[in-house]
Structure formats: structure tokens, C-alpha cells
Design a protein around this motif. Sequence first.
Motif, PDB file in Angstrom:
ATOM      1  N   PRO A 139      84.645  37.983  75.943  1.00  0.00           N
ATOM      2  CA  PRO A 139      83.293  38.532  76.069  1.00  0.00           C
ATOM      3  C   PRO A 139      83.294  40.019  76.426  1.00  0.00           C
ATOM      4  O   PRO A 139      84.231  40.554  77.018  1.00  0.00           O
ATOM      5  CB  PRO A 139      82.679  37.705  77.201  1.00  0.00           C
ATOM      6  CG  PRO A 139      83.485  36.449  77.253  1.00  0.00           C
ATOM      7  CD  PRO A 139      84.868  36.855  76.868  1.00  0.00           C
ATOM      8  N   HIS A 140      82.197  40.647  76.066  1.00  0.00           N
ATOM      9  CA  HIS A 140      81.913  42.008  76.509  1.00  0.00           C
ATOM     10  C   HIS A 140      80.968  41.895  77.693  1.00  0.00           C
ATOM     11  O   HIS A 140      79.864  41.349  77.570  1.00  0.00           O
ATOM     12  CB  HIS A 140      81.257  42.805  75.380  1.00  0.00           C
ATOM     13  CG  HIS A 140      80.671  44.106  75.814  1.00  0.00           C
ATOM     14  ND1 HIS A 140      81.398  45.094  76.450  1.00  0.00           N
ATOM     15  CD2 HIS A 140      79.386  44.591  75.711  1.00  0.00           C
ATOM     16  CE1 HIS A 140      80.617  46.124  76.715  1.00  0.00           C
ATOM     17  NE2 HIS A 140      79.390  45.843  76.279  1.00  0.00           N
ATOM     18  N   HIS A 141      81.401  42.368  78.854  1.00  0.00           N
ATOM     19  CA  HIS A 141      80.611  42.251  80.069  1.00  0.00           C
ATOM     20  C   HIS A 141      79.901  43.554  80.396  1.00  0.00           C
ATOM     21  O   HIS A 141      80.379  44.639  80.044  1.00  0.00           O
ATOM     22  CB  HIS A 141      81.501  41.865  81.262  1.00  0.00           C
ATOM     23  CG  HIS A 141      82.065  40.497  81.183  1.00  0.00           C
ATOM     24  ND1 HIS A 141      83.399  40.243  80.938  1.00  0.00           N
ATOM     25  CD2 HIS A 141      81.479  39.274  81.326  1.00  0.00           C
ATOM     26  CE1 HIS A 141      83.621  38.928  80.936  1.00  0.00           C
ATOM     27  NE2 HIS A 141      82.460  38.333  81.160  1.00  0.00           N
ATOM     28  N   HIS A 149      78.564  33.751  82.095  1.00  0.00           N
ATOM     29  CA  HIS A 149      77.586  33.702  81.007  1.00  0.00           C
ATOM     30  C   HIS A 149      76.264  33.180  81.548  1.00  0.00           C
ATOM     31  O   HIS A 149      76.152  32.014  81.937  1.00  0.00           O
ATOM     32  CB  HIS A 149      78.095  32.799  79.888  1.00  0.00           C
ATOM     33  CG  HIS A 149      77.117  32.594  78.765  1.00  0.00           C
ATOM     34  ND1 HIS A 149      76.236  33.562  78.356  1.00  0.00           N
ATOM     35  CD2 HIS A 149      76.871  31.501  77.968  1.00  0.00           C
ATOM     36  CE1 HIS A 149      75.497  33.110  77.361  1.00  0.00           C
ATOM     37  NE2 HIS A 149      75.859  31.861  77.120  1.00  0.00           N
ATOM     38  N   VAL A 150      75.245  34.035  81.586  1.00  0.00           N
ATOM     39  CA  VAL A 150      73.913  33.646  82.045  1.00  0.00           C
ATOM     40  C   VAL A 150      73.116  33.151  80.845  1.00  0.00           C
ATOM     41  O   VAL A 150      72.674  33.938  80.006  1.00  0.00           O
ATOM     42  CB  VAL A 150      73.179  34.815  82.722  1.00  0.00           C
ATOM     43  CG1 VAL A 150      71.761  34.386  83.102  1.00  0.00           C
ATOM     44  CG2 VAL A 150      73.928  35.286  83.951  1.00  0.00           C
ATOM     45  N   SER A 151      72.944  31.842  80.778  1.00  0.00           N
ATOM     46  CA  SER A 151      72.128  31.210  79.743  1.00  0.00           C
ATOM     47  C   SER A 151      71.080  30.371  80.454  1.00  0.00           C
ATOM     48  O   SER A 151      71.414  29.420  81.162  1.00  0.00           O
ATOM     49  CB  SER A 151      72.981  30.318  78.841  1.00  0.00           C
ATOM     50  OG  SER A 151      72.168  29.412  78.116  1.00  0.00           O
ATOM     51  N   PHE A 152      69.802  30.716  80.298  1.00  0.00           N
ATOM     52  CA  PHE A 152      68.780  29.961  81.014  1.00  0.00           C
ATOM     53  C   PHE A 152      68.745  28.505  80.571  1.00  0.00           C
ATOM     54  O   PHE A 152      68.447  27.608  81.364  1.00  0.00           O
ATOM     55  CB  PHE A 152      67.402  30.628  80.886  1.00  0.00           C
ATOM     56  CG  PHE A 152      66.755  30.543  79.534  1.00  0.00           C
ATOM     57  CD1 PHE A 152      65.977  29.454  79.175  1.00  0.00           C
ATOM     58  CD2 PHE A 152      66.902  31.572  78.611  1.00  0.00           C
ATOM     59  CE1 PHE A 152      65.361  29.382  77.938  1.00  0.00           C
ATOM     60  CE2 PHE A 152      66.282  31.518  77.377  1.00  0.00           C
ATOM     61  CZ  PHE A 152      65.517  30.418  77.029  1.00  0.00           C
ATOM     62  N   LEU A 187      77.606  39.375  71.452  1.00  0.00           N
ATOM     63  CA  LEU A 187      77.364  38.261  70.542  1.00  0.00           C
ATOM     64  C   LEU A 187      78.344  38.299  69.373  1.00  0.00           C
ATOM     65  O   LEU A 187      78.868  37.245  68.956  1.00  0.00           O
ATOM     66  CB  LEU A 187      75.931  38.320  70.031  1.00  0.00           C
ATOM     67  CG  LEU A 187      75.501  37.212  69.075  1.00  0.00           C
ATOM     68  CD1 LEU A 187      75.627  35.846  69.734  1.00  0.00           C
ATOM     69  CD2 LEU A 187      74.067  37.446  68.603  1.00  0.00           C
ATOM     70  N   ALA A 188      78.624  39.470  68.847  1.00  0.00           N
ATOM     71  CA  ALA A 188      79.591  39.584  67.754  1.00  0.00           C
ATOM     72  C   ALA A 188      80.973  39.127  68.203  1.00  0.00           C
ATOM     73  O   ALA A 188      81.695  38.461  67.449  1.00  0.00           O
ATOM     74  CB  ALA A 188      79.637  41.028  67.262  1.00  0.00           C
ATOM     75  N   ARG A 189      81.333  39.456  69.433  1.00  0.00           N
ATOM     76  CA  ARG A 189      82.634  39.027  69.947  1.00  0.00           C
ATOM     77  C   ARG A 189      82.672  37.507  70.117  1.00  0.00           C
ATOM     78  O   ARG A 189      83.698  36.868  69.864  1.00  0.00           O
ATOM     79  CB  ARG A 189      82.935  39.726  71.265  1.00  0.00           C
ATOM     80  CG  ARG A 189      83.133  41.237  71.132  1.00  0.00           C
ATOM     81  CD  ARG A 189      83.547  41.875  72.449  1.00  0.00           C
ATOM     82  NE  ARG A 189      84.885  41.466  72.851  1.00  0.00           N
ATOM     83  CZ  ARG A 189      86.002  42.036  72.436  1.00  0.00           C
ATOM     84  NH1 ARG A 189      85.956  43.064  71.584  1.00  0.00           N
ATOM     85  NH2 ARG A 189      87.170  41.607  72.860  1.00  0.00           N
ATOM     86  N   ALA A 190      81.540  36.927  70.516  1.00  0.00           N
ATOM     87  CA  ALA A 190      81.492  35.474  70.659  1.00  0.00           C
ATOM     88  C   ALA A 190      81.629  34.790  69.301  1.00  0.00           C
ATOM     89  O   ALA A 190      82.351  33.782  69.162  1.00  0.00           O
ATOM     90  CB  ALA A 190      80.185  35.059  71.335  1.00  0.00           C
ATOM     91  N   LEU A 191      80.953  35.314  68.298  1.00  0.00           N
ATOM     92  CA  LEU A 191      81.003  34.704  66.968  1.00  0.00           C
ATOM     93  C   LEU A 191      82.390  34.796  66.340  1.00  0.00           C
ATOM     94  O   LEU A 191      82.759  33.960  65.516  1.00  0.00           O
ATOM     95  CB  LEU A 191      79.966  35.374  66.056  1.00  0.00           C
ATOM     96  CG  LEU A 191      78.499  35.122  66.436  1.00  0.00           C
ATOM     97  CD1 LEU A 191      77.574  35.960  65.559  1.00  0.00           C
ATOM     98  CD2 LEU A 191      78.153  33.644  66.312  1.00  0.00           C
TER      99      LEU A 191
END
Length: 311
Positions: free
Chosen positions: A176-178, A78-81, A167-171
Motif C-alpha cells: 500500500p501507499h500510506h 486500511h480504513v474501510s467504513f 488504489l492502483a497499487r492494490a489492484l
Amino acid sequence: MRNEITFTSHGNRCAAWHLPADADAPAGRPCVVMAHGFGGTRDTGLLGYAEAFAAAGLDVFLFDYRGFGGSEGTPRQHVSFRRQRQDYHAAIAAARHLPGVDPDRIVLWGTSYSAGHVVAVAARDRRIAAIISLTPAPDGLATLAHIARHAGLSRLARLTGHGLRDLARALTKRTPHHVPIVGTPGSAAMMTTPGAVEACLSIAGPTWRNEVCARAALEVGANRPTTFAGDLPCPILVQVGTNDSVAPPAAARRTAAKAGRWATLREYPVDHFDVYEGPWQRAMLADQLEFLTRVLAGSLDGRRSDPVPRT
């Protein structure tokens, strides 16, 4: 010598390599804190820089972000700055406690995505001594505009669609969808410039995976470390590839301009992935070592040197 160590970032154990300097300094040694760019790992093309810094008398702290390589953290890839900037701050805190390291001579080193992180992190940590920003991606809006110009709005729409799906899968707490980090032109990858796949595979380490959570596409526009450049407390070397097809060179130049007299700008006739091996890697490394010798000169007694004063 390369020592495997760990540190903690927001409750997760993160993996790092500590490369001690080849020589001691009476008042403590400078330490370079390093991490990779978008989806990269510490074993992918960075050791050539790290080992040269250690041979030149600097300690090196080279780490994996949460969710990547040898570090803990979920979701994986997960790339989150925002998270990655937090990891830089945690790594700096750990580096300052290494034996023999001068806590006031921490150098931040970043490449591509992380070359923007180091600008934002240094603007918050006023004790940072110097920054190296290699082929930076300092303005997400400029990056999106670059994609739109060269690949069309349909490319942005496609990436957004993948991001919304993830994002929908995370919620809904699903896996995750990669999407791939690099791919051939026209694919669903985050970066699809010609030659990107071959370039990444040529330097890939055993922990690197060619995938990231697709929601990263939704964050790119909000990642604008260039807005912090005017608040930097220390010298910065900005190294721009004039042929960069991933990170717009104009955005890097604007970031250096905002840093004013703190900035040293160097340009090279290279593309984005040409900086990790070969003659251009050696040229950029030589300029990095010259920059560090200059900006850290006069501080061998432990006192901070400000060779590029702000006006």
C-alpha cells in the motif's frame, strides 16, 4: 481489571479488552461495545471512558478493527467504513456471549468516524439498547465540503491523487501507499488542522501508527451514516464540539434531528481532539453516565426500557 480476549470477524482474529463491571446484576449486566475513530487503536485515549463505565457497573468490550493494533487483517492500516461496521457487528455478537452480560442491553459507543459507525450498526441491529456518539463524523459529503471550504479544492485533489495511487497499487497487488493520519497544515495527511499532531501524540498508545492506506480518501464521501438516523431503534446521545475543525458540527446536529425524540443532543465549546483527556473529557463522561443511567433505568430486571419513545 482488564482481560485480553479475541473474537473473529470475517475470518480474522481481532483483539479486544474485556473490562468486567465492578458489580453484579441479577438479570445480567449492560455492556458497552467501543472502538476508536479514523485510524485509532484501543490503547489511544479510550481507557478513561472504559474504566469509568466498568466502575459504574457496566461491562466494556473495547476492540481493535481488522488491520489495526493487536488485530489480524490485511492490508494493515486500511480504513474501510464497511469493514469497520462489520467488525462492530462481530464484536457485538462476541459481547453478547460474555459471562454475566445481558445480550439485550448492549450499548454502542463511538468517537469521530466510529461515532458514525454506531448509528449505521444500530439501525441494522434492532436489539441495541442505547448509543453514544462522541464528536461524530456522520456525513462524509459534509466532511468533504468542510475541507473544501477551509483548505480549498486543491487539498481535495491532492488527497484524491494519493488515494488513486494507493488504489492502483492494490489492484496490482503491490504494497500500500500510506499517508499520515494527522500532519501539519499543508502536509499530505488526512487531517491537517492546527494542533492535531500534538493532540494525537499526547494520547497515542504503543500500537498507534500515524499512517493509513491512502485509498481511504476515496471512500469518505460514500460514508454517510446520517442516512440511517431515522431508523434507529433506541436512544442516542450525540455530543457535539461547537469548535470542531474536523467533523462539521452541523452534520452532527442534523443527525440528532433525524433521530427525533430518540436523540439527546449536548454541545460543548471544544475542538475535535479535546475529548480524550482533561476537564472536557470528564464533563462528557459525566453526561454519558447520566444518559446511560437514565435510558437503562427500569431494566435492571432484564426488561428493556424505552425512556425516549418514538412518535
